[in-house]
Design a protein around this motif. Structure first.
Motif, PDB file in Angstrom:
ATOM      1  N   GLY A  60       0.814  -1.212   0.000  1.00  0.00           N
ATOM      2  CA  GLY A  60       0.000   0.000   0.000  1.00  0.00           C
ATOM      3  C   GLY A  60       0.844   1.258   0.000  1.00  0.00           C
ATOM      4  N   THR A  61       1.921   1.255   0.785  1.00  0.00           N
ATOM      5  CA  THR A  61       2.793   2.429   0.861  1.00  0.00           C
ATOM      6  C   THR A  61       3.485   2.694  -0.473  1.00  0.00           C
ATOM      7  OG1 THR A  61       3.191   2.026   3.205  1.00  0.00           O
ATOM      8  CG2 THR A  61       4.763   3.433   2.058  1.00  0.00           C
ATOM      9  N   VAL A  62       4.038   1.654  -1.083  1.00  0.00           N
ATOM     10  CA  VAL A  62       4.763   1.813  -2.348  1.00  0.00           C
ATOM     11  C   VAL A  62       3.814   2.222  -3.464  1.00  0.00           C
ATOM     12  CG1 VAL A  62       6.075   0.580  -4.113  1.00  0.00           C
ATOM     13  CG2 VAL A  62       6.601   0.230  -1.689  1.00  0.00           C
ATOM     14  N   VAL A  63       2.644   1.579  -3.538  1.00  0.00           N
ATOM     15  CA  VAL A  63       1.686   1.909  -4.591  1.00  0.00           C
ATOM     16  C   VAL A  63       1.203   3.349  -4.449  1.00  0.00           C
ATOM     17  CG1 VAL A  63      -0.629   1.405  -5.481  1.00  0.00           C
ATOM     18  CG2 VAL A  63       0.950  -0.460  -4.973  1.00  0.00           C
ATOM     19  N   ALA A  64       0.848   3.748  -3.226  1.00  0.00           N
ATOM     20  CA  ALA A  64       0.360   5.110  -3.007  1.00  0.00           C
ATOM     21  C   ALA A  64       1.424   6.142  -3.357  1.00  0.00           C
ATOM     22  CB  ALA A  64      -0.092   5.267  -1.562  1.00  0.00           C
ATOM     23  N   THR A  65       2.662   5.865  -2.964  1.00  0.00           N
ATOM     24  CA  THR A  65       3.745   6.804  -3.256  1.00  0.00           C
ATOM     25  C   THR A  65       3.994   6.899  -4.761  1.00  0.00           C
ATOM     26  OG1 THR A  65       4.784   6.288  -1.135  1.00  0.00           O
ATOM     27  CG2 THR A  65       6.163   7.343  -2.805  1.00  0.00           C
ATOM     28  N   GLY A  66       4.045   5.744  -5.421  1.00  0.00           N
ATOM     29  CA  GLY A  66       4.282   5.745  -6.861  1.00  0.00           C
ATOM     30  C   GLY A  66       3.195   6.455  -7.647  1.00  0.00           C
ATOM     31  N   VAL A  67       1.946   6.215  -7.290  1.00  0.00           N
ATOM     32  CA  VAL A  67       0.841   6.865  -8.000  1.00  0.00           C
ATOM     33  C   VAL A  67       0.854   8.367  -7.740  1.00  0.00           C
ATOM     34  CG1 VAL A  67      -1.674   7.069  -8.108  1.00  0.00           C
ATOM     35  CG2 VAL A  67      -0.605   4.807  -8.079  1.00  0.00           C
ATOM     36  N   HIS A  68       1.132   8.755  -6.494  1.00  0.00           N
ATOM     37  CA  HIS A  68       1.095  10.180  -6.153  1.00  0.00           C
ATOM     38  C   HIS A  68       2.189  10.965  -6.863  1.00  0.00           C
ATOM     39  CE1 HIS A  68       0.839  13.831  -3.651  1.00  0.00           C
ATOM     40  NE2 HIS A  68      -0.387  13.418  -3.399  1.00  0.00           N
ATOM     41  N   THR A  85      -5.521  -1.448  -4.214  1.00  0.00           N
ATOM     42  CA  THR A  85      -5.041  -2.062  -2.973  1.00  0.00           C
ATOM     43  C   THR A  85      -6.119  -2.926  -2.317  1.00  0.00           C
ATOM     44  OG1 THR A  85      -5.596   0.006  -1.849  1.00  0.00           O
ATOM     45  CG2 THR A  85      -3.303  -0.312  -2.505  1.00  0.00           C
ATOM     46  N   LEU A  86      -7.374  -2.518  -2.427  1.00  0.00           N
ATOM     47  CA  LEU A  86      -8.444  -3.345  -1.860  1.00  0.00           C
ATOM     48  C   LEU A  86      -8.606  -4.671  -2.598  1.00  0.00           C
ATOM     49  CD1 LEU A  86     -11.186  -0.687  -1.023  1.00  0.00           C
ATOM     50  CD2 LEU A  86     -10.013  -2.189   0.588  1.00  0.00           C
ATOM     51  N   ALA A  87      -8.119  -4.724  -3.830  1.00  0.00           N
ATOM     52  CA  ALA A  87      -8.187  -5.990  -4.581  1.00  0.00           C
ATOM     53  C   ALA A  87      -7.385  -7.086  -3.893  1.00  0.00           C
ATOM     54  CB  ALA A  87      -7.696  -5.777  -6.008  1.00  0.00           C
ATOM     55  N   LEU A  88      -6.424  -6.687  -3.031  1.00  0.00           N
ATOM     56  CA  LEU A  88      -5.653  -7.699  -2.306  1.00  0.00           C
ATOM     57  C   LEU A  88      -6.543  -8.572  -1.422  1.00  0.00           C
ATOM     58  CD1 LEU A  88      -2.320  -6.098  -1.028  1.00  0.00           C
ATOM     59  CD2 LEU A  88      -2.596  -8.071  -2.534  1.00  0.00           C
ATOM     60  N   THR A  89      -7.645  -8.008  -0.924  1.00  0.00           N
ATOM     61  CA  THR A  89      -8.526  -8.787  -0.052  1.00  0.00           C
ATOM     62  C   THR A  89      -9.160  -9.954  -0.789  1.00  0.00           C
ATOM     63  OG1 THR A  89     -10.399  -7.326  -0.530  1.00  0.00           O
ATOM     64  CG2 THR A  89      -9.028  -6.764   1.366  1.00  0.00           C
ATOM     65  N   LEU A  90      -9.167  -9.911  -2.128  1.00  0.00           N
ATOM     66  CA  LEU A  90      -9.739 -11.015  -2.910  1.00  0.00           C
ATOM     67  C   LEU A  90      -8.794 -12.203  -2.989  1.00  0.00           C
ATOM     68  CD1 LEU A  90     -11.244  -8.917  -5.857  1.00  0.00           C
ATOM     69  CD2 LEU A  90     -12.379  -9.703  -3.770  1.00  0.00           C
ATOM     70  N   TRP A  91      -7.540 -11.991  -2.644  1.00  0.00           N
ATOM     71  CA  TRP A  91      -6.564 -13.088  -2.649  1.00  0.00           C
ATOM     72  C   TRP A  91      -6.789 -13.905  -1.385  1.00  0.00           C
ATOM     73  CZ3 TRP A  91      -0.536 -12.428  -2.193  1.00  0.00           C
ATOM     74  CH2 TRP A  91       0.071 -13.665  -2.424  1.00  0.00           C
ATOM     75  N   ARG A  92      -7.113 -15.173  -1.545  1.00  0.00           N
ATOM     76  CA  ARG A  92      -7.530 -16.005  -0.415  1.00  0.00           C
ATOM     77  C   ARG A  92      -6.449 -16.097   0.653  1.00  0.00           C
ATOM     78  NH1 ARG A  92      -7.209 -21.410   0.723  1.00  0.00           N
ATOM     79  NH2 ARG A  92      -6.196 -21.812  -1.269  1.00  0.00           N
ATOM     80  N   ARG A  93      -5.209 -16.171   0.278  1.00  0.00           N
ATOM     81  CA  ARG A  93      -4.130 -16.307   1.267  1.00  0.00           C
ATOM     82  C   ARG A  93      -3.969 -15.047   2.106  1.00  0.00           C
ATOM     83  NH1 ARG A  93       0.145 -20.431   0.535  1.00  0.00           N
ATOM     84  NH2 ARG A  93       1.167 -19.079   2.040  1.00  0.00           N
ATOM     85  N   VAL A  94      -4.291 -13.898   1.516  1.00  0.00           N
ATOM     86  CA  VAL A  94      -4.174 -12.636   2.253  1.00  0.00           C
ATOM     87  C   VAL A  94      -5.442 -12.367   3.040  1.00  0.00           C
ATOM     88  CG1 VAL A  94      -3.824 -10.152   2.041  1.00  0.00           C
ATOM     89  CG2 VAL A  94      -2.568 -11.718   0.559  1.00  0.00           C
ATOM     90  N   GLY A  95      -6.587 -12.518   2.390  1.00  0.00           N
ATOM     91  CA  GLY A  95      -7.871 -12.362   3.060  1.00  0.00           C
ATOM     92  C   GLY A  95      -8.041 -10.998   3.696  1.00  0.00           C
ATOM     93  N   ASP A  96      -8.447 -10.994   4.968  1.00  0.00           N
ATOM     94  CA  ASP A  96      -8.734  -9.741   5.667  1.00  0.00           C
ATOM     95  C   ASP A  96      -7.498  -8.862   5.834  1.00  0.00           C
ATOM     96  OD1 ASP A  96     -11.329 -10.549   5.873  1.00  0.00           O
ATOM     97  OD2 ASP A  96     -11.148 -11.297   7.933  1.00  0.00           O
ATOM     98  N   GLN A  97      -6.311  -9.457   5.795  1.00  0.00           N
ATOM     99  CA  GLN A  97      -5.100  -8.655   5.962  1.00  0.00           C
ATOM    100  C   GLN A  97      -4.914  -7.672   4.819  1.00  0.00           C
ATOM    101  OE1 GLN A  97      -3.729  -9.079   8.866  1.00  0.00           O
ATOM    102  NE2 GLN A  97      -5.079 -10.805   9.240  1.00  0.00           N
ATOM    103  N   GLY A  98      -5.547  -7.931   3.676  1.00  0.00           N
ATOM    104  CA  GLY A  98      -5.402  -7.048   2.529  1.00  0.00           C
ATOM    105  C   GLY A  98      -5.924  -5.648   2.774  1.00  0.00           C
TER     106      GLY A  98
END
Length: 365
Positions: A60-68, A85-98
């Motif tokens: 999240g930090t790297v993506v936000a910085t790069g886009v900004h 970044t919210l798309a990470l929650t769709l990855w089953r291994r990451v789940g709620d941590q996304g």
């Protein structure tokens, strides 16, 4: 739960002292936030979730910085960064941590300057919080769930014995359809109890991982390994429900299966009584209140049940019954139950401690 809440609060305070007071980090709030959510129900889960959180927050930090850098407008950058970044929650291994990826990106975009130095600061703050959360959870009363799994499985084994005693009484007085339906309802409740016992035993297994407190608690508490016991009671529950299913079919006119009448059901009732005795002695073994005399009674119960089962099977094979399918299936479930129970040498070791709880058919007692 009260202890875990207090530990989470302590971890948050310590993280703030380190990041906000000692290091004077520009966005120190990230450290106590991560520390609080890292204090999980087990030490293993704290480490596992802490690592996933750090990974998600780094993304999240790297993506936000790069886009900004390419989209200086905060609102426009937010519209691009949050869905990604919210798309990470769709990855089953990451789940709620996304979700931590999105929330960290939001902090980066809204607060402070967006630069390489800021990225390093955010990751440092997150790492401080994660480390403090894990250390607090592992050092201060690390959670152990050894007894909960044992108490749950003990209750299941005891209730299985109670159902078998009811079946024995029913066989002696004549199998009644309404009574069998009640046994079936108790069997479904027994299955729910067994499912809960397996869940609690799983918590026990997880709580032992990387936990310095687990072995002392296990040695102090009575009873065997909760996962091993959960496997035994699962087999017992399956066999008891199998016996009830046989009786359901035997009392259903559509099946017309032959069941023994009161005058000939004595051996089958005695068989159920012996199985009930074995199940409830095993319950005492799980509870840690089993003696050498109980072990001898358990061995006798298994021996008598095995002999009765063999005699009834031989009698069934020798005579020409009109429809012996119900009796044959009944004895098959008995054999499965006998195989599922451990031998007498495996239970009731001497000098066991005792759990405070008395055997009961309810997990809430």
């Amino acid at each position: 739960m009260a202890a875990q809440s207090a530990k989470a609060a302590l971890a948050g305070i310590l993280a703030w002292l380190v990041a906000g007071w000692w290091l004077d980090s520009p966005l120190a709030v990230i450290a106590p936030w991560v520390a609080i959510v890292t204090v999980q129900t087990t030490v293993y889960r704290s480490v596992r979730d802490g690592l996933w959180q750090l990974g998600a927050m780094a993304i999240g930090t790297v993506v936000a910085t790069g886009v900004h850098v390419f989209v200086p407008n905060t609102l426009a950058a937010m519209c691009l960064v949050l869905p990604a970044t919210l798309a990470l929650t769709l990855w089953r291994r990451v789940g709620d941590q996304g979700v931590y990826s999105a929330t960290t990106a939001l902090f980066v975009l809204v607060y402070g300057t967006v630069s390489f130095g800021a990225v390093v600061d955010r990751l440092r703050e997150a790492a401080i919080g994660a480390v403090i959360g894990v250390v607090v959870n592992a050092v201060i009363l690390p959670p152990v769930y050894h007894r909960r799994g044992l108490e749950a499985t003990q209750a299941v084994s005891w209730e299985a014995g109670e159902i078998l005693r009811s079946i024995a009484d029913g066989l002696r007085s004549g199998v009644d359809r309404d009574a069998v339906l009640r046994w079936d309802e108790r069997g479904r409740e027994l299955t729910r109890m067994a499912d809960r016992a397996r869940t609690l035993s799983g918590w026990s297994a997880e709580s032992r991982r990387w936990n310095p407190r687990y072995e002392p608690v296990r040695r102090q508490s009575a009873g065997p390994d909760p996962e091993e016991v959960a496997g035994v009671v699962s087999r017992v529950v399956g066999s008891v429900n199998g016996l009830v299913r046989v009786l359901l079919e035997g009392t259903d006119e559509a099946f017309r299966s032959q069941l023994p009448g009161p005058e000939s059901a004595g051996p089958y009732a005695d068989l159920c009584d012996r199985l009930a005795q074995a199940c409830q002695t095993y319950s005492d073994h799980v509870a840690g209140r089993c003696t050498d005399e109980d072990r001898a009674g358990y061995a006798e119960a298994l021996s008598v049940a095995g002999s009765l089962s063999a005699e009834l099977q031989a009698d069934l094979d020798a005579r020409s019954a009109a429809d012996p399918s119900a009796l044959g299936m009944f004895l098959l479930e008995v054999k499965r139950l006998l195989i599922g129970l451990p031998s007498a040498e495996e239970i009731c070791p001497s000098a066991r401690g005792r759990l405070e709880a008395e055997p009961t058919g309810s997990l809430d007692a």
